[in-house]
Design a protein around this motif. Structure first.
Motif, short mmCIF file in Angstrom:
data_model
loop_
_atom_site.label_atom_id
_atom_site.label_comp_id
_atom_site.label_asym_id
_atom_site.label_seq_id
_atom_site.Cartn_x
_atom_site.Cartn_y
_atom_site.Cartn_z
N LEU A 79 0.84 -1.13 0.01
CA LEU A 79 -0.13 0.01 -0.02
C LEU A 79 0.94 1.46 -0.02
CD1 LEU A 79 -2.86 -0.73 2.75
CD2 LEU A 79 -2.95 -0.98 0.15
N PHE A 80 2.00 1.01 0.66
CA PHE A 80 2.92 2.50 0.74
C PHE A 80 4.04 2.63 -0.15
CE2 PHE A 80 0.46 1.44 4.95
CZ PHE A 80 -0.09 2.79 4.96
N GLY A 81 4.43 1.20 -0.41
CA GLY A 81 5.76 1.13 -1.22
C GLY A 81 6.72 1.21 -0.38
N GLY A 82 8.04 0.78 -0.79
CA GLY A 82 9.27 0.56 -0.07
C GLY A 82 10.02 -0.58 -0.42
N ARG A 83 10.75 -0.68 0.61
CA ARG A 83 11.63 -2.04 0.68
C ARG A 83 10.78 -3.03 1.18
NH1 ARG A 83 17.61 -1.28 3.35
NH2 ARG A 83 17.68 -3.77 3.14
N LEU A 84 10.68 -4.42 0.47
CA LEU A 84 9.85 -5.20 1.19
C LEU A 84 11.10 -6.19 1.95
CD1 LEU A 84 7.99 -6.44 -1.87
CD2 LEU A 84 7.00 -5.40 0.07
N ILE B 28 -0.23 1.02 11.81
CA ILE B 28 -0.42 2.17 12.18
C ILE B 28 -0.85 3.29 11.08
CG2 ILE B 28 -0.01 4.42 13.31
CD1 ILE B 28 1.64 2.81 15.42
N GLY B 29 -0.08 2.99 10.22
CA GLY B 29 -0.12 3.83 8.77
C GLY B 29 -1.57 3.43 7.83
N SER B 30 -1.66 2.32 7.92
CA SER B 30 -2.94 1.64 6.96
C SER B 30 -4.13 2.11 7.94
CB SER B 30 -2.92 0.12 6.77
OG SER B 30 -2.34 -0.58 7.80
N LEU B 31 -3.89 2.05 9.23
CA LEU B 31 -5.08 2.24 9.99
C LEU B 31 -5.54 3.79 10.07
CD1 LEU B 31 -6.50 0.41 11.97
CD2 LEU B 31 -5.81 1.93 13.97
N LEU B 32 -4.45 4.77 9.81
CA LEU B 32 -4.77 6.06 9.53
C LEU B 32 -5.42 6.24 8.03
CD1 LEU B 32 -1.57 7.90 10.87
CD2 LEU B 32 -4.06 7.97 11.82
N VAL B 33 -4.99 5.61 7.25
CA VAL B 33 -5.45 5.57 5.60
C VAL B 33 -6.89 5.03 5.84
CG1 VAL B 33 -5.49 4.48 3.22
CG2 VAL B 33 -3.16 5.39 4.53
N ILE B 34 -7.21 4.13 6.33
CA ILE B 34 -8.63 3.66 6.30
C ILE B 34 -9.60 4.62 7.17
CG2 ILE B 34 -10.27 1.87 7.55
CD1 ILE B 34 -7.92 -0.39 6.97
N LEU B 35 -9.06 5.10 8.21
CA LEU B 35 -9.85 6.05 9.12
C LEU B 35 -10.16 7.33 8.21
CD1 LEU B 35 -8.44 6.22 12.64
CD2 LEU B 35 -10.82 5.37 11.71
N ILE B 37 -9.98 7.72 4.84
CA ILE B 37 -10.86 7.50 3.70
C ILE B 37 -12.18 7.17 4.26
CG2 ILE B 37 -11.50 5.79 1.84
CD1 ILE B 37 -8.20 5.16 1.53
N THR B 38 -12.44 6.46 5.37
CA THR B 38 -13.82 6.22 5.96
C THR B 38 -14.44 7.62 6.21
OG1 THR B 38 -13.09 4.42 7.01
CG2 THR B 38 -15.22 5.17 7.68
N PHE B 39 -13.68 8.76 6.68
CA PHE B 39 -14.28 10.06 7.02
C PHE B 39 -14.57 10.75 5.68
CE2 PHE B 39 -13.38 14.22 7.48
CZ PHE B 39 -14.21 14.64 8.88
N VAL B 40 -13.75 10.42 4.57
CA VAL B 40 -14.07 11.00 3.31
C VAL B 40 -15.26 10.67 2.87
CG1 VAL B 40 -13.43 11.50 0.79
CG2 VAL B 40 -11.85 11.87 2.85
N VAL B 41 -15.45 9.14 2.78
CA VAL B 41 -16.78 8.34 2.30
C VAL B 41 -17.83 8.89 3.05
CG1 VAL B 41 -17.75 6.19 2.12
CG2 VAL B 41 -15.33 6.66 1.32
N THR B 42 -17.72 8.79 4.55
CA THR B 42 -18.94 9.14 5.10
C THR B 42 -19.61 10.64 5.00
OG1 THR B 42 -17.67 7.97 6.88
CG2 THR B 42 -19.89 8.82 7.49
N PHE B 43 -18.50 11.50 4.77
CA PHE B 43 -18.94 12.84 4.52
C PHE B 43 -19.16 13.25 3.00
CE2 PHE B 43 -17.58 12.71 8.93
CZ PHE B 43 -18.69 13.02 9.48
N GLY B 44 -18.12 12.71 2.22
CA GLY B 44 -18.29 13.18 0.77
C GLY B 44 -19.03 12.13 0.03
N GLY B 45 -19.09 10.91 0.39
CA GLY B 45 -19.91 9.84 -0.21
C GLY B 45 -21.35 10.13 -0.25
N SER B 168 -10.07 -6.12 0.41
CA SER B 168 -9.41 -7.26 -0.39
C SER B 168 -8.11 -6.57 -0.60
CB SER B 168 -10.18 -7.57 -1.53
OG SER B 168 -10.31 -6.22 -2.41
N ALA B 169 -8.02 -5.28 -0.69
CA ALA B 169 -6.54 -4.69 -0.94
C ALA B 169 -5.41 -5.23 0.10
CB ALA B 169 -6.57 -3.01 -1.14
N VAL B 170 -6.03 -4.97 1.26
CA VAL B 170 -5.05 -5.23 2.45
C VAL B 170 -4.84 -6.78 2.47
CG1 VAL B 170 -4.98 -4.97 5.09
CG2 VAL B 170 -5.80 -3.18 3.75
N THR B 171 -5.84 -7.53 2.51
CA THR B 171 -5.69 -8.96 2.78
C THR B 171 -5.19 -9.68 1.47
OG1 THR B 171 -7.90 -9.26 2.34
CG2 THR B 171 -7.25 -9.26 4.48
#
Lengths: 147, 284
Positions: A79-84, B28-35, B37-45, B168-171
């Motif tokens: 998702l973020f890119g970088g070294r695997l 932590i990074g992906s959680l922030l991304v999900i949060l 995007i959820t914010f944008v989808v809830t309010f913008g969607g 599906s992107a994450v898993t």
């Protein structure tokens, strides 16, 4: 909910067993590299030693599987890119192990040096991206043995 | 020239960094991304979905053969009656011109009713049998029609598709069955806010058609009683998309007081065939 629990269990198991196997493997690689250091391998295509030598094809082959933890971290990394990084150690181990096996073969044949060494790496886990990755590393070269 | 392979130091091709540290940073990074995007989808969607014309929603729903899953043809009298009510309610709720509601009957004992894409409203026999009068039926239909009016099915569907893509992107799944897993013709899950909005619209329909709210709160008493009978505790508010039944009943009083609407009035009885069987001929 159950899916999440199963995933978490798989990741934890993958981490503990995977990192234990990796540590053990690295220890063995480093030890065997020291022992086999006396047999040089090189990538040059032309034999650099002169004299009367027999040429023998030697090869080392390794198949190594990733674990669930490595796969999970790598998919997040996608998702973020970088070294695997988790895969870097996996491939590093496979390449060094393949060279070691090739060297062991050459040593048994009584060779002095291996030249024209090459690697082949292939993914044998198929096309399905969700499957655990399994890689094969094949190292081969020409061993020289005093005639 | 000497030929040798010196011992190469470790940690050049690989890293000495602990893999768990990497996992933590990435999580932590992906959680922030999900949060975010959820914010944008809830309010913008929601805003974006309002821009999708109803005709497109209708086209999507037409891809599925609704007739195959319903028993409309076996209860023509009932469908005629329900469709008449639905049309009246649509008028009372001031439905936009392009939104047309189609009501369907499912001959099953399930005590439920739901609205889905394309203005389709499904009512189960189990729930119809429990209704005491037309006013309560109008509350039920008004509630489901309001979901369509407020575009709730497509809103929750877009959120559903979005979350399946994300997971599906994450898993690392292929995500080929996105529409299927989002349940295009299944009963969609609506948020608690959506349910409350629809309750309000149901009250508007009652007031518009009968001039009072009597019989409306009865619908939630039915659900409440059912839950009591089935001996299952009402789920904790956080985990339930429908607001507490008790709260919904009270809401009728609050809105009535607020708008100056009557809570009492004459109840309209249901047609005779409600006493017998909805289905003209039972299939063995």
């Amino acid at each position: 909910m159950y899916e999440l629990i199963i995933t978490l269990v798989l990741i934890t198991l993958g981490y503990f067993f995977g990192s234990r196997a990796e540590k053990k493997h690295y220890k063995s690689i480093i030890e065997r590299e020291k022992i086999l250091n006396s047999l040089p391998v090189m990538a040059s295509r032309i034999p650099i030693v002169k004299g009367d030598y027999d040429q023998i094809l030697v090869s080392g082959n390794v198949v190594i599987a990733s674990d669930y933890f490595k796969g999970f971290v790598a998919s997040l990394r996608n998702l973020f890119g970088g070294r695997l990084r988790t895969y870097e150690t996996l491939l590093d181990r496979a390449r060094r192990e393949a060279i070691l096996r090739m060297k062991e073969q050459a040593q048994e044949l009584g060779a002095d040096i291996i030249f024209n060494v090459k690697y082949e790496t292939s993914n044998i886990s198929g096309q399905v991206s969700s499957k655990m990755s399994v890689i094969e590393v094949h190292a081969y070269g020409t061993a020289l043995k005093k005639a | 020239m000497k030929y040798e392979n010196p011992q190469i130091p470790e940690g050049i091709n690989t890293t000495k960094e602990h893999p768990l540290k990497e996992l933590l940073v990435l999580l932590i990074g992906s959680l922030l991304v999900i949060l975010s995007i959820t914010f944008v989808v809830t309010f913008g969607g929601g805003w974006l979905v309002d821009k999708i014309p109803f005709s497109i929603e209708k086209k999507v729903s037409n891809m599925y053969d609704v007739e195959k899953h319903v028993d409309d043809k076996r209860a023509p009298e009932l469908i005629h009656y329900l469709q008449g009510l639905v049309d009246q309610i649509s008028e009372a709720q001031d439905l936009p011109e392009d939104i047309k509601i189609t009501v369907h009957f499912i001959n099953s004992g399930t005590v439920n009713a739901f609205a889905t894409l394309g203005g389709h409203v499904f009512v189960f026999r189990g729930l119809l049998e429990k209704l005491p009068n037309e006013n309560t039926l109008v509350t039920l239909l008004g509630h489901e029609i309001a979901h369509v009016k407020l575009r709730h099915p497509i809103k929750s569907l877009s959120a559903g598709i979005f979350f399946s893509i994300l997971t599906s992107a994450v898993t690392g799944g292929t995500g080929s069955d996105l529409l299927g897993s989002a349940g295009l013709l299944g009963s969609l899950k609506f948020g608690r806010d959506m349910e409350q909005q629809s309750d309000k619209e149901a009250m508007v329909s009652l007031q518009g058609m009968y001039g009072h709210l009597n019989g409306g709160a009865e619908l939630f008493r039915i659900f409440q009683k059912m839950k009591e009978e089935s001996d299952i505790d009402e789920p904790v508010k956080m985990f339930s998309s429908h607001p507490h039944d008790e709260k919904r009943i009270k809401n009728f009083q609050v809105v009535a007081k607020d708008k100056g609407w009557h809570e009492t009035g004459a109840l309209t009885p249901l047609p005779d065939f409600f006493q017998h069987s909805f289905v003209a001929r039972k299939v063995n």
